[in-house]
Scaffold this motif. Structure first.
Motif, PDB file in Angstrom:
ATOM      1  N   PHE A   1       0.831  -1.194   0.000  1.00 23.06           N
ATOM      2  CA  PHE A   1       0.000   0.000   0.000  1.00 23.06           C
ATOM      3  C   PHE A   1       0.870   1.251   0.000  1.00 23.06           C
ATOM      4  N   ASP A   2       0.355   2.296  -0.639  1.00 22.51           N
ATOM      5  CA  ASP A   2       1.078   3.567  -0.679  1.00 22.51           C
ATOM      6  C   ASP A   2       0.892   4.364   0.602  1.00 22.51           C
ATOM      7  N   ILE A   3      -0.279   4.228   1.203  1.00 18.97           N
ATOM      8  CA  ILE A   3      -0.589   4.997   2.399  1.00 18.97           C
ATOM      9  C   ILE A   3      -1.463   4.169   3.327  1.00 18.97           C
ATOM     10  N   CYS A   4      -1.181   4.242   4.618  1.00 20.46           N
ATOM     11  CA  CYS A   4      -1.977   3.559   5.641  1.00 20.46           C
ATOM     12  C   CYS A   4      -2.486   4.615   6.612  1.00 20.46           C
ATOM     13  N   SER A   5      -3.757   4.500   6.994  1.00 19.44           N
ATOM     14  CA  SER A   5      -4.376   5.462   7.897  1.00 19.44           C
ATOM     15  C   SER A   5      -5.015   4.736   9.074  1.00 19.44           C
ATOM     16  N   CYS A   6      -4.874   5.316  10.263  1.00 17.49           N
ATOM     17  CA  CYS A   6      -5.562   4.800  11.454  1.00 17.49           C
ATOM     18  C   CYS A   6      -6.012   6.011  12.266  1.00 17.49           C
ATOM     19  N   GLN A   7      -7.271   6.385  12.117  1.00 16.69           N
ATOM     20  CA  GLN A   7      -7.761   7.645  12.665  1.00 16.69           C
ATOM     21  C   GLN A   7      -8.545   7.443  13.959  1.00 16.69           C
ATOM     22  N   PHE A   8      -8.063   8.096  15.038  1.00 19.35           N
ATOM     23  CA  PHE A   8      -8.717   8.077  16.341  1.00 19.35           C
ATOM     24  C   PHE A   8      -8.955   6.650  16.845  1.00 19.35           C
ATOM     25  N   ALA A   9      -8.009   5.759  16.577  1.00 25.24           N
ATOM     26  CA  ALA A   9      -8.177   4.359  16.994  1.00 25.24           C
ATOM     27  C   ALA A   9      -6.880   3.689  17.410  1.00 25.24           C
ATOM     28  N   LEU A  10      -5.743   4.346  17.235  1.00 30.50           N
ATOM     29  CA  LEU A  10      -4.469   3.728  17.595  1.00 30.50           C
ATOM     30  C   LEU A  10      -4.403   3.379  19.072  1.00 30.50           C
ATOM     31  N   HIS A  11      -5.057   4.151  19.918  1.00 27.84           N
ATOM     32  CA  HIS A  11      -4.990   3.917  21.365  1.00 27.84           C
ATOM     33  C   HIS A  11      -5.662   2.611  21.785  1.00 27.84           C
ATOM     34  N   TYR A  12      -6.541   2.059  20.946  1.00 24.18           N
ATOM     35  CA  TYR A  12      -7.157   0.776  21.272  1.00 24.18           C
ATOM     36  C   TYR A  12      -6.151  -0.374  21.174  1.00 24.18           C
ATOM     37  N   SER A  13      -5.019  -0.128  20.532  1.00 29.12           N
ATOM     38  CA  SER A  13      -3.994  -1.173  20.412  1.00 29.12           C
ATOM     39  C   SER A  13      -3.101  -1.247  21.644  1.00 29.12           C
ATOM     40  N   TRP A  14      -3.210  -0.259  22.535  1.00 34.69           N
ATOM     41  CA  TRP A  14      -2.241  -0.131  23.621  1.00 34.69           C
ATOM     42  C   TRP A  14      -2.645  -0.893  24.882  1.00 34.69           C
ATOM     43  N   SER A  15      -3.603  -1.800  24.784  1.00 29.67           N
ATOM     44  CA  SER A  15      -4.013  -2.565  25.959  1.00 29.67           C
ATOM     45  C   SER A  15      -2.930  -3.541  26.400  1.00 29.67           C
ATOM     46  N   THR A  16      -2.135  -4.046  25.455  1.00 31.64           N
ATOM     47  CA  THR A  16      -0.999  -4.914  25.769  1.00 31.64           C
ATOM     48  C   THR A  16       0.143  -4.573  24.819  1.00 31.64           C
ATOM     49  N   GLU A  17       1.345  -4.924  25.218  1.00 33.61           N
ATOM     50  CA  GLU A  17       2.497  -4.686  24.342  1.00 33.61           C
ATOM     51  C   GLU A  17       2.378  -5.500  23.058  1.00 33.61           C
ATOM     52  N   ALA A  18       1.863  -6.726  23.174  1.00 28.36           N
ATOM     53  CA  ALA A  18       1.737  -7.585  21.992  1.00 28.36           C
ATOM     54  C   ALA A  18       0.815  -6.961  20.954  1.00 28.36           C
ATOM     55  N   ARG A  19      -0.309  -6.395  21.410  1.00 28.71           N
ATOM     56  CA  ARG A  19      -1.247  -5.779  20.466  1.00 28.71           C
ATOM     57  C   ARG A  19      -0.648  -4.523  19.835  1.00 28.71           C
ATOM     58  N   ALA A  20       0.049  -3.734  20.641  1.00 31.31           N
ATOM     59  CA  ALA A  20       0.668  -2.525  20.101  1.00 31.31           C
ATOM     60  C   ALA A  20       1.719  -2.878  19.051  1.00 31.31           C
ATOM     61  N   ARG A  21       2.514  -3.906  19.347  1.00 32.98           N
ATOM     62  CA  ARG A  21       3.532  -4.337  18.389  1.00 32.98           C
ATOM     63  C   ARG A  21       2.894  -4.885  17.112  1.00 32.98           C
ATOM     64  N   GLN A  22       1.807  -5.641  17.264  1.00 29.71           N
ATOM     65  CA  GLN A  22       1.170  -6.204  16.075  1.00 29.71           C
ATOM     66  C   GLN A  22       0.569  -5.114  15.197  1.00 29.71           C
ATOM     67  N   ALA A  23       0.017  -4.081  15.819  1.00 30.71           N
ATOM     68  CA  ALA A  23      -0.534  -2.961  15.049  1.00 30.71           C
ATOM     69  C   ALA A  23       0.551  -2.336  14.171  1.00 30.71           C
ATOM     70  N   LEU A  24       1.708  -2.044  14.765  1.00 29.65           N
ATOM     71  CA  LEU A  24       2.787  -1.421  14.015  1.00 29.65           C
ATOM     72  C   LEU A  24       3.427  -2.401  13.027  1.00 29.65           C
ATOM     73  N   ALA A  25       3.476  -3.673  13.400  1.00 30.12           N
ATOM     74  CA  ALA A  25       4.023  -4.679  12.480  1.00 30.12           C
ATOM     75  C   ALA A  25       3.171  -4.798  11.231  1.00 30.12           C
ATOM     76  N   ASN A  26       1.853  -4.689  11.389  1.00 29.97           N
ATOM     77  CA  ASN A  26       0.961  -4.743  10.225  1.00 29.97           C
ATOM     78  C   ASN A  26       1.223  -3.575   9.286  1.00 29.97           C
ATOM     79  N   VAL A  27       1.418  -2.399   9.862  1.00 25.54           N
ATOM     80  CA  VAL A  27       1.707  -1.225   9.040  1.00 25.54           C
ATOM     81  C   VAL A  27       3.024  -1.420   8.289  1.00 25.54           C
ATOM     82  N   SER A  28       4.060  -1.833   9.022  1.00 24.29           N
ATOM     83  CA  SER A  28       5.378  -1.998   8.424  1.00 24.29           C
ATOM     84  C   SER A  28       5.383  -3.058   7.335  1.00 24.29           C
ATOM     85  N   ALA A  29       4.624  -4.144   7.553  1.00 24.99           N
ATOM     86  CA  ALA A  29       4.618  -5.251   6.591  1.00 24.99           C
ATOM     87  C   ALA A  29       3.870  -4.917   5.303  1.00 24.99           C
TER      88      ALA A  29
END
Length: 305
Positions: A164-192
């Motif tokens: 993808f050329d651009i990835c957007s996550c609007q007013f929802a990134l904080h829902y990933s911060w419940s655990t370190e694993a979820r936060a890492r997976q959120a960013l890993a998905n973007v990077s991949a």
């Protein structure tokens, strides 16, 4: 790259839920059932919300806040989206940003959200089948996927659509911060899924403002006539050790919009985690950060209440 056709109004893709400790690479995780329950509660909350008519939106007690949020998202999209771009919209909700992407003349759109009801409403909006839809159908082809984008490995489901050329996550990134694993997976998905040189844009609540107002309040709750934030008794001392930055949960109520658990995201730690996941150098300003490695960029704005 061959792109998928316009969304079929009778169906959408649904990815199975991926469990930690079952080939996910995170091992056993204490409190996982509780966090999964919280994630489902968030999904159920947004699924239950119905699309509003134009008249209902204009009469909302938070109409000015909604317009501010839409302006913030419009600015980000117009600044960084380019004609023909392939878009990945994480936590896309009911498709409220589809018109913004259409104005940017993007070429392809994939929306992912945990809430099945929201995905169905997004499909309806995309196909122009809602009563309040007063425009032609969208010009770009789209695909919608119902799964938890902070738990699932999205590259397993979107390998034919990436990069993808651009990835957007609007007013929802904080829902990933419940655990370190979820936060890492959120960013890993973007990077991949981003192409080399791709851009990630997003927004999240300002943790500094939340903690400041909590400490200024007499108890564990603060707010006004349209919103309130409440912390649990475990935070009675109003201290948040840097060694435990994940899982700082609070209850957020916003009239006519939100009533579910959310999580504090210390922005400096978010940038450090993104730097680690993306293996990149960091340049920051007061309101946004740019993370660059493998020619990828991340631009995240913090938003105050």
């Amino acid at each position: 790259m061959s792109k998928r056709p316009r969304v079929d109004p009778s169906s959408f893709a649904s990815a199975p839920k991926r469990q930690y400790g079952a080939g996910g690479g995170y091992g056993e995780q204490q409190g996982y059932s509780e966090e999964r329950s919280s994630a489902q509660r968030v999904a159920d909350h947004y699924s239950a919300r119905s699309n509003q008519t134009l008249e209902e939106r204009e009469s909302s007690p938070i109409i000015h806040l909604k317009k501010l949020n839409n302006w913030i998202k419009s600015v980000l999209i117009q600044l960084y989206a380019r004609p023909g771009h392939c878009v990945l919209d994480l936590a896309c909700g009911k498709g409220g940003d589809l018109i913004k992407w259409d104005k940017a003349k993007v070429g392809y759109y994939v929306g992912v959200d945990i809430a099945e009801g929201s995905i169905k409403d997004c499909m309806t909006r995309y196909n122009g089948d809602t009563d309040q839809q007063r425009r032609k159908k969208f010009s770009f082809p789209a695909r919608l996927l119902c799964t938890d984008c902070y738990e699932a490995r999205l590259d397993e489901y979107l390998y034919e659509d990436a990069p993808f050329d651009i990835c957007s996550c609007q007013f929802a990134l904080h829902y990933s911060w419940s655990t370190e694993a979820r936060a890492r997976q959120a960013l890993a998905n973007v990077s991949a899924l981003l192409r080399p040189g791709g851009i990630f844009i997003g927004t999240m609540p300002d943790a500094n403002v939340i903690i400041k107002r909590l400490r200024e309040s007499e108890g564990l709750e603060f707010g006004n006539s349209v919103y309130w934030i409440s912390f649990g008794e475990e935070y009675a001392e109003k201290k948040f050790p840097a060694s435990r930055p994940f899982g700082i949960k609070y209850k957020f109520h916003l009239e006519d919009a939100v009533d579910c658990p959310e999580w504090v995201v210390p922005f400096h730690l978010f940038k450090l985690l993104a730097e680690e996941v993306f293996f990149c150098s960091l340049a920051s300003t007061v309101t946004k950060c740019c993370l660059c490695l493998n020619r990828q960029k991340l631009l995240v704005t913090t938003h105050c209440f």
